[in-house]
Motif scaffolding. Sequence first.
Motif, short mmCIF file in Angstrom:
data_model
loop_
_atom_site.label_atom_id
_atom_site.label_comp_id
_atom_site.label_asym_id
_atom_site.label_seq_id
_atom_site.Cartn_x
_atom_site.Cartn_y
_atom_site.Cartn_z
N ALA A 2 69.89 96.21 33.71
CA ALA A 2 70.99 97.13 33.99
C ALA A 2 72.29 96.63 33.39
O ALA A 2 72.60 95.44 33.45
N VAL A 3 73.04 97.56 32.77
CA VAL A 3 74.38 97.28 32.25
C VAL A 3 75.29 98.43 32.68
O VAL A 3 74.82 99.50 33.06
N ARG A 4 76.59 98.22 32.61
CA ARG A 4 77.54 99.27 32.96
C ARG A 4 77.86 100.10 31.73
O ARG A 4 77.96 99.58 30.62
N ALA A 5 78.07 101.40 31.95
CA ALA A 5 78.34 102.30 30.84
C ALA A 5 79.19 103.47 31.34
O ALA A 5 79.27 103.75 32.54
N SER A 13 82.51 117.68 32.05
CA SER A 13 82.64 116.86 33.25
C SER A 13 83.35 115.55 32.92
O SER A 13 83.30 115.07 31.78
N PRO A 14 84.02 114.95 33.91
CA PRO A 14 84.64 113.64 33.67
C PRO A 14 83.58 112.57 33.41
O PRO A 14 82.46 112.66 33.89
N LEU A 15 83.95 111.56 32.64
CA LEU A 15 83.06 110.44 32.43
C LEU A 15 82.93 109.63 33.71
O LEU A 15 83.88 109.51 34.49
N GLU A 16 81.75 109.08 33.94
CA GLU A 16 81.49 108.28 35.14
C GLU A 16 81.07 106.87 34.72
O GLU A 16 80.16 106.70 33.91
N ILE A 17 81.74 105.87 35.25
CA ILE A 17 81.37 104.47 34.99
C ILE A 17 80.28 104.09 35.97
O ILE A 17 80.49 104.09 37.19
N THR A 18 79.11 103.78 35.45
CA THR A 18 77.97 103.53 36.33
C THR A 18 76.99 102.57 35.65
O THR A 18 77.12 102.26 34.47
N GLY A 19 76.01 102.11 36.39
CA GLY A 19 74.98 101.25 35.85
C GLY A 19 73.87 102.07 35.20
O GLY A 19 73.53 103.15 35.68
N THR A 119 69.57 106.30 33.79
CA THR A 119 70.43 105.89 34.90
C THR A 119 69.58 105.08 35.86
O THR A 119 68.34 105.11 35.81
N THR A 120 70.23 104.36 36.73
CA THR A 120 69.48 103.51 37.68
C THR A 120 68.63 104.34 38.63
O THR A 120 67.72 103.80 39.27
N ASP A 121 68.92 105.66 38.72
CA ASP A 121 68.04 106.51 39.55
C ASP A 121 67.08 107.35 38.70
O ASP A 121 66.53 108.35 39.17
N GLY A 122 66.89 106.94 37.43
CA GLY A 122 65.80 107.50 36.63
C GLY A 122 66.11 108.70 35.77
O GLY A 122 65.19 109.30 35.19
N ILE A 123 67.36 109.08 35.60
CA ILE A 123 67.71 110.23 34.77
C ILE A 123 67.82 109.80 33.31
O ILE A 123 68.46 108.81 32.98
N ASP A 124 67.16 110.57 32.41
CA ASP A 124 67.18 110.26 30.99
C ASP A 124 68.60 110.35 30.42
O ASP A 124 69.36 111.27 30.76
N GLY A 128 74.79 109.64 22.70
CA GLY A 128 75.99 110.20 22.06
C GLY A 128 75.77 110.40 20.58
O GLY A 128 74.84 111.06 20.14
N LEU A 129 76.62 109.84 19.76
CA LEU A 129 76.43 109.85 18.31
C LEU A 129 75.63 108.62 17.89
O LEU A 129 76.12 107.73 17.20
N ASN A 130 74.42 108.56 18.36
CA ASN A 130 73.43 107.54 17.96
C ASN A 130 73.62 106.16 18.60
O ASN A 130 72.63 105.45 18.79
N VAL A 131 74.85 105.70 18.88
CA VAL A 131 75.03 104.29 19.18
C VAL A 131 75.48 103.96 20.61
O VAL A 131 75.39 102.81 21.03
N ALA A 132 76.01 104.94 21.36
CA ALA A 132 76.35 104.73 22.77
C ALA A 132 77.18 103.46 22.99
O ALA A 132 76.80 102.56 23.71
N ALA A 133 78.35 103.43 22.35
CA ALA A 133 79.18 102.22 22.37
C ALA A 133 80.01 102.06 23.65
O ALA A 133 80.58 100.99 23.86
N PHE A 134 80.09 103.08 24.49
CA PHE A 134 80.84 102.95 25.74
C PHE A 134 79.96 102.30 26.80
O PHE A 134 79.70 102.87 27.87
N ALA A 135 79.48 101.12 26.51
CA ALA A 135 78.62 100.38 27.44
C ALA A 135 78.71 98.90 27.12
O ALA A 135 79.06 98.51 26.00
N GLU A 136 78.40 98.09 28.10
CA GLU A 136 78.43 96.65 27.87
C GLU A 136 77.44 96.23 26.79
O GLU A 136 77.71 95.32 26.00
#
Length: 360
Positions: A2-5, A13-19, A119-124, A128-136
Amino acid sequence: MAVRAAVLPAIGSPLEITGIDLPDPGPGQVRVRLAAAGVCHSDLSLSDGTMRVPVPAVLGHEGAGTVVSVGEGVDHVSPGDGVVLNWAPSCGACHACSLGEVWLCANALSGAADVYARTTDGIDLHPGLNVAAFAEETVVSASCVLPVPDGVPLTDAALLGCAVLTGYGAVHHSARVRQGEIVAVFGVGGVGLAALQAARIAGASKIVAVDVSAEKEELARAAGATDYVVASDTTAREIRGLTGKQGVDVAVECAGRAVTIRTAWDSTRRGGRTTVVGIGGKDQQVTFNALEIFHWGRTLSGCVYGNSDPARDLPVLAGHIRAGRLDLSALVTEHISLDGIPAAFENMPAGKGGRALVVF
């Protein structure tokens, strides 16, 4: 693991900071720990539906970091290497790639539809644009990572992945600014600031920066602007007044608004060139009459990713950085943490100029 993203749960919808649960890299994949990521206006366009993206998704397409691990078959990078994320890797096989126009690759964004984490509760989750850089950390295709050029710090290198390649490429590859030409740059955000520096590097004799905010003048002049115009109904007239009533040779539009595109066109001389970099919505309609197209002999062109080839252009940009001709720090107006991304998005429409840089 798990990492934060920063997750976009739905369009609008607003962005949510979550694991999130991030898998180990599979064949042909690379796991990267982010050092920094730029908050780009294109991410806002994805979140509000201007550009389509499968959701829920982790956004962020401008980043750099360190390779944590690699999957089978990856041999151009190794754990511990610094890398720049390339959100639009070319396939090398489509018609555009066969013409050498890798920035128009038909398959560049195919990975954005993949499920790359949950997500930590199993949602696919989609990347984003291939790289998902808003994450640890992120896991990307090996084609999405390029070695960081020598002499470029990781935090600065993040900006090479979008803002600098786009702004520099718009000037050098799309508009092809020549020594002594007069250039106007519309929009003093991160891409606009990169374009101003690129115009200076190209040897432009006069560089006019245009923005709706008078507060950005200092930023613009530090990046290379010789003149500054606060956008209004008389902008084209003011620019022509600065150029002996002729207009500029080249206008680079970085806002993606119909009125700005039209003004950029009106600001160029007869036979001038306008390059549109900004991403506008379908509602932004620009009109021209047939007579003016003939009479003015101007060129209007779109510009995707600065018409750049990252593998070719990153070493060139690194050379400019090492020589002091290109200052990446000038593009950053605030440093934030991962938790600060939602607020940065809320403030973006007001336009602070430059980039908010997420430092992990």
